[in-house]
Write a protein that holds these residues in place. Structure first.
Motif, PDB file in Angstrom:
ATOM      1  N   ALA A   1       0.775  -1.195  -0.050  1.00  0.00           N
ATOM      2  CA  ALA A   1      -0.069   0.159   0.072  1.00  0.00           C
ATOM      3  C   ALA A   1       0.840   1.177   0.114  1.00  0.00           C
ATOM      4  N   GLY A   2       1.792   1.040   0.738  1.00  0.00           N
ATOM      5  CA  GLY A   2       2.856   2.429   0.857  1.00  0.00           C
ATOM      6  C   GLY A   2       3.691   2.467  -0.527  1.00  0.00           C
ATOM      7  N   VAL A   3       4.111   1.383  -1.189  1.00  0.00           N
ATOM      8  CA  VAL A   3       4.876   1.467  -2.281  1.00  0.00           C
ATOM      9  C   VAL A   3       3.710   2.009  -3.306  1.00  0.00           C
ATOM     10  N   PHE A   4       2.564   1.589  -3.487  1.00  0.00           N
ATOM     11  CA  PHE A   4       1.494   2.225  -4.514  1.00  0.00           C
ATOM     12  C   PHE A   4       1.596   3.735  -4.027  1.00  0.00           C
ATOM     13  N   GLY A   5       1.359   3.952  -2.818  1.00  0.00           N
ATOM     14  CA  GLY A   5       1.046   5.555  -2.526  1.00  0.00           C
ATOM     15  C   GLY A   5       2.391   6.199  -2.973  1.00  0.00           C
ATOM     16  N   GLU A   6       3.652   5.678  -2.739  1.00  0.00           N
ATOM     17  CA  GLU A   6       4.955   6.272  -3.174  1.00  0.00           C
ATOM     18  C   GLU A   6       4.768   7.115  -4.510  1.00  0.00           C
ATOM     19  N   ASN A   7       4.063   6.163  -5.367  1.00  0.00           N
ATOM     20  CA  ASN A   7       4.077   6.613  -6.819  1.00  0.00           C
ATOM     21  C   ASN A   7       2.790   7.619  -7.394  1.00  0.00           C
ATOM     22  N   VAL A   8       1.912   8.009  -6.245  1.00  0.00           N
ATOM     23  CA  VAL A   8       0.834   8.949  -6.694  1.00  0.00           C
ATOM     24  C   VAL A   8       1.118  10.112  -7.132  1.00  0.00           C
ATOM     25  N   ASP A   9       2.236  10.816  -6.644  1.00  0.00           N
ATOM     26  CA  ASP A   9       2.559  11.927  -7.300  1.00  0.00           C
ATOM     27  C   ASP A   9       3.040  11.879  -8.656  1.00  0.00           C
ATOM     28  N   LYS A  10       3.949  10.959  -8.844  1.00  0.00           N
ATOM     29  CA  LYS A  10       4.584  10.893 -10.264  1.00  0.00           C
ATOM     30  C   LYS A  10       3.479  10.517 -10.977  1.00  0.00           C
ATOM     31  N   ILE A  11       2.474   9.751 -10.872  1.00  0.00           N
ATOM     32  CA  ILE A  11       1.174   9.366 -11.863  1.00  0.00           C
ATOM     33  C   ILE A  11       0.186  10.591 -11.811  1.00  0.00           C
ATOM     34  N   ALA A  12       0.045  11.118 -10.808  1.00  0.00           N
ATOM     35  CA  ALA A  12      -0.764  12.468 -10.605  1.00  0.00           C
ATOM     36  C   ALA A  12      -0.248  13.570 -11.674  1.00  0.00           C
ATOM     37  N   ASN A  13       0.967  13.630 -11.638  1.00  0.00           N
ATOM     38  CA  ASN A  13       1.742  14.838 -12.336  1.00  0.00           C
ATOM     39  C   ASN A  13       1.719  14.607 -13.847  1.00  0.00           C
ATOM     40  N   GLU A  14       2.004  13.233 -14.146  1.00  0.00           N
ATOM     41  CA  GLU A  14       1.944  13.112 -15.387  1.00  0.00           C
ATOM     42  C   GLU A  14       0.479  12.954 -16.240  1.00  0.00           C
ATOM     43  N   ASN A  15      -0.426  11.972 -15.400  1.00  0.00           N
ATOM     44  CA  ASN A  15      -1.572  11.593 -16.089  1.00  0.00           C
ATOM     45  C   ASN A  15      -2.745  12.119 -15.313  1.00  0.00           C
TER      46      ASN A  15
ATOM     47  N   ILE B   1      -4.515  12.381 -10.941  1.00  0.00           N
ATOM     48  CA  ILE B   1      -4.739  11.665  -9.901  1.00  0.00           C
ATOM     49  C   ILE B   1      -5.869  10.447 -10.325  1.00  0.00           C
ATOM     50  N   SER B   2      -6.715  10.935 -11.168  1.00  0.00           N
ATOM     51  CA  SER B   2      -7.897   9.824 -11.628  1.00  0.00           C
ATOM     52  C   SER B   2      -7.325   8.524 -12.079  1.00  0.00           C
ATOM     53  N   TYR B   3      -5.933   8.638 -12.905  1.00  0.00           N
ATOM     54  CA  TYR B   3      -5.406   7.810 -13.598  1.00  0.00           C
ATOM     55  C   TYR B   3      -4.801   6.494 -12.493  1.00  0.00           C
ATOM     56  N   PHE B   4      -4.499   7.203 -11.430  1.00  0.00           N
ATOM     57  CA  PHE B   4      -3.840   6.268 -10.485  1.00  0.00           C
ATOM     58  C   PHE B   4      -4.836   5.492  -9.826  1.00  0.00           C
ATOM     59  N   PHE B   5      -6.037   5.966  -9.597  1.00  0.00           N
ATOM     60  CA  PHE B   5      -7.204   5.160  -8.952  1.00  0.00           C
ATOM     61  C   PHE B   5      -7.813   4.104 -10.032  1.00  0.00           C
ATOM     62  N   TRP B   6      -7.609   4.553 -11.306  1.00  0.00           N
ATOM     63  CA  TRP B   6      -8.168   3.652 -12.160  1.00  0.00           C
ATOM     64  C   TRP B   6      -7.246   2.458 -12.134  1.00  0.00           C
ATOM     65  N   ILE B   7      -5.975   2.473 -12.002  1.00  0.00           N
ATOM     66  CA  ILE B   7      -4.695   1.694 -12.111  1.00  0.00           C
ATOM     67  C   ILE B   7      -5.384   0.570 -11.050  1.00  0.00           C
ATOM     68  N   LEU B   8      -5.712   1.020  -9.981  1.00  0.00           N
ATOM     69  CA  LEU B   8      -5.980   0.018  -8.570  1.00  0.00           C
ATOM     70  C   LEU B   8      -7.132  -0.585  -8.962  1.00  0.00           C
ATOM     71  N   THR B   9      -8.148   0.351  -9.623  1.00  0.00           N
ATOM     72  CA  THR B   9      -9.515  -0.521  -9.939  1.00  0.00           C
ATOM     73  C   THR B   9      -9.344  -1.744 -10.806  1.00  0.00           C
ATOM     74  N   ILE B  10      -8.234  -1.491 -11.843  1.00  0.00           N
ATOM     75  CA  ILE B  10      -8.065  -2.691 -12.757  1.00  0.00           C
ATOM     76  C   ILE B  10      -7.286  -3.896 -11.992  1.00  0.00           C
ATOM     77  N   ILE B  11      -6.349  -3.519 -11.094  1.00  0.00           N
ATOM     78  CA  ILE B  11      -5.714  -4.589 -10.457  1.00  0.00           C
ATOM     79  C   ILE B  11      -6.680  -5.409  -9.572  1.00  0.00           C
ATOM     80  N   SER B  12      -7.683  -4.804  -8.951  1.00  0.00           N
ATOM     81  CA  SER B  12      -8.863  -5.373  -8.178  1.00  0.00           C
ATOM     82  C   SER B  12      -9.707  -6.220  -9.061  1.00  0.00           C
ATOM     83  N   VAL B  13      -9.956  -5.883 -10.089  1.00  0.00           N
ATOM     84  CA  VAL B  13     -10.843  -6.456 -10.955  1.00  0.00           C
ATOM     85  C   VAL B  13     -10.158  -7.747 -11.688  1.00  0.00           C
ATOM     86  N   ILE B  14      -8.870  -7.648 -12.032  1.00  0.00           N
ATOM     87  CA  ILE B  14      -7.892  -8.796 -12.367  1.00  0.00           C
ATOM     88  C   ILE B  14      -8.001  -9.890 -11.432  1.00  0.00           C
ATOM     89  N   ALA B  15      -7.696  -9.316  -9.928  1.00  0.00           N
ATOM     90  CA  ALA B  15      -7.453 -10.284  -8.993  1.00  0.00           C
ATOM     91  C   ALA B  15      -8.765 -11.073  -8.577  1.00  0.00           C
TER      92      ALA B  15
END
Length: 580
Positions: free
Chosen positions: A531-545, A547-561
């Protein structure tokens, strides 16, 4: 009546359960109050600007430290459980743990660099001694009344959630409104109350937990006719190497991030030293696990593979679920419109007042019932407990009045985390009815549903955040999205959290239960650090794409699992050999 019978505990009962259960209930409640109260503030404090008396850390640094802290909290339970079983007994372990945690919170209230780190260290070790041994005392108290055990754990679980709920609500409010050290300090004060109350009332447990229980090896072995596979010296050597690598990584990874590479134990492995170290440990772990599986009889091997499959899914579940005190709290602070006026402010005040007063009222009523049963024998323990409740009522009423006087009401960012405990308390009875009905899903079904609910929650916040531009530091998204996240995530938790541990106990041979619980907690610890490792990348992802993109990534991982869990149903069902 034989001496070791547990009937003596049922002579003095509250709501049909031994008074001792409620002594544990209140001790655990104050411990969870302090743990969740502090946790709700930690990331907010680290990332708050220096003007707001925080440390002004980038989110990446705060999430790195937070992930390691929560991961270590779960890893330390293995050490604490072992010590209690072999050396000091459950009861002393609880006292030592509570004392260390009280000192840890006190240390955090000082708010200097070294005192915060010292405080986190004390909290990790204290939690390790405290957490596994509370449930062991409950288990011992009910060992001759297995039919009442489920009810006992339900009551105990309510204590856990009541403490988490009040801790986040009150420590969070005080920390954000008045001062960080007040929030951290309050957590410590209630941990101290829990400790004193437990110490003064501990005779209520008779002989339970006074000395380590020596299990009769022969009786376990006679019940368990399965092929035995003792650990050989090379396997123990591998385990030591993995533990050292893992612990060094958990401590070193955030240190490297926070010091911008100046502190790095693994620097001799190059710039990716941390990753090389942890991947080596994981590969060794998998090799050892697979090798040991080949040594067991077919049925045991297959059941262990089933447990390992669920443990792996749990890693993904916790890594995404535990965004709550990190990225979701930051989302609440920076990107959510928390200012209310007019009728919306009035509605919030009424809802918040009901949310605060009704649970507090119910718990105070339970306290009164315990009083009637135990006041004659345990006067001082009861008086300490009452004093803690007087203070909690005082703070709660002050908070509600403070909100009444606010013309522009602002919801504290930490408040949203309260919803998880609130939804658990309200929804748990419905889910347990579902599990007892003919519509009870299989283990894979529960895990699949849990992961899909997790995905649904993340999709809500991802959808709500879609209008936020990449790189934006603030926004004002509706609070409704965060409320929905916590609703769906709590429903997901109710499908997965209680289910996992019960399958470990059903599938694993008696002599291996402690070891496999260790593996299970290791999976949760990896998830927490994840959870911390995901969180560490929130700013990198939010600045490029964005913050919505960050939460969509987590959504897709959950669906696959979730899909993997459902697809694997026939295979895992076969491996479980009829265990439901």
């Amino acid at each position: 009546m034989s001496e070791n019978s547990t009937d003596q505990f049922f002579k003095s009962t509250v709501l049909g359960h031994p008074s001792g259960l409620f002594v544990l209930f209140f001790t655990e409640m104050w411990e969870r109050f302090s743990y969740y109260g502090m946790r709700a503030l930690l990331v907010l404090f680290l990332t708050a600007s220096l003007l707001d008396e925080g440390w002004g850390w980038p989110r990446e640094h705060a999430m790195a430290l937070f992930g390691s802290y929560v991961g270590l909290v779960y890893l330390s339970t293995m050490m604490g459980g072992y010590f209690a079983d072999k050396v000091i007994g459950f009861r002393w372990a609880v006292v030592v743990g509570a004392l260390l945690m009280t000192l840890g919170h006190a240390s955090m209230a000082v708010e200097t660099q070294w005192s915060i780190y010292l405080g986190l260290g004390l909290l990790v070790i204290g939690n390790g001694f405290f957490k596994p041994n509370m449930t062991s005392i409950v288990s011992e108290m009910y060992k001759d009344r297995p039919e009442k055990k489920d009810g006992a754990y339900t009551i105990f679980y309510m204590g856990v959630n009541a403490g988490a709920f009040l801790g986040i609500l009150l420590c969070g409010y005080l920390g954000e409104r008045v001062g960080w050290s007040i929030g951290f300090g309050l957590a410590g004060i209630f941990m101290f109350f829990g400790l004193i109350q437990f110490w003064l009332a501990q005779n209520i447990f008779g002989d339970i937990g006074l000395k380590p229980i020596k299990e009769d090896k022969n009786s376990i072995e006679s019940k368990d006719t399965d092929k035995r596979v003792p650990f050989t010296s090379w396997q123990l050597g591998l385990i030591v190497l993995m533990v050292v690598l893992g612990l060094l990584w958990v401590l070193n990874a955030p240190a490297t991030t926070i010091s911008n590479g100046n502190v790095n134990v693994f620097s001799f492995l190059g710039s990716n030293g941390n990753n090389i170290a942890i991947l080596t440990a994981l590969v060794l772990f998998l090799i050892l696990l697979v090798y040991r599986f080949t040594q067991y009889s077919k049925v045991t091997r297959e059941k262990l593979i089933a447990v390992t499959f669920f443990a792996l899914l749990s890693v993904f579940f916790w890594a995404i679920f535990e965004q709550s005190p990190g990225t979701l709290t930051i989302f609440a602070r920076d990107y959510t419109d928390r200012t209310l006026d007019g009728s919306s402010a009035t509605i919030f005040r009424i809802v918040n007042a009901c949310m605060t007063i009704i649970p507090l009222g119910i718990i105070t009523w339970v306290l009164f019932l315990l009083f009637k049963q135990t006041f004659a024998k345990y006067k001082w323990a009861n008086l300490v407990l009452s004093l803690s409740f007087v203070i909690v009522w005082g703070i709660a009423i002050w908070m509600l009045l403070d909100q009444l006087n606010d013309k522009e009401l602002e919801i504290p960012a930490s408040w949203f985390s309260v919803l998880n405990s609130l939804f658990i308390i309200t929804l748990a009875p419905l889910f347990s009815k579902w599990w007892e009905s003919k519509y009870n899903p299989s283990a894979n079904g529960k895990y699949g549903i849990g992961m899909f609910l997790l995905a649904l929650g993340m999709a809500c916040v991802a959808f709500g955040a879609m209008g936020i531009e990449p790189g934006a530091k603030t926004a004002s998204v509706s609070i409704i999205w965060l409320i929905l996240v916590y609703l769906f995530h709590t429903m997901g938790e109710l499908c997965i959290s209680p289910v996992g541990l019960s399958y470990v106990s059903k599938l694993v041979p008696a002599r291996m239960i402690a070891f496999m619980f260790g593996v299970w907690y290791l999976a949760i610890a990896i998830g927490m650090k994840g959870a911390g490792v995901f969180g560490e990348n929130v700013d990198k992802i939010a600045n490029e794409n964005g913050i919505s993109y960050f939460f969509w990534i987590l959504t897709i991982i959950s669906v696959i699992a979730g899909i993997v869990s459902i697809i694997m149903t026939p295979i895992i069902k076969k491996l479980m050999h009829g265990v439901r």
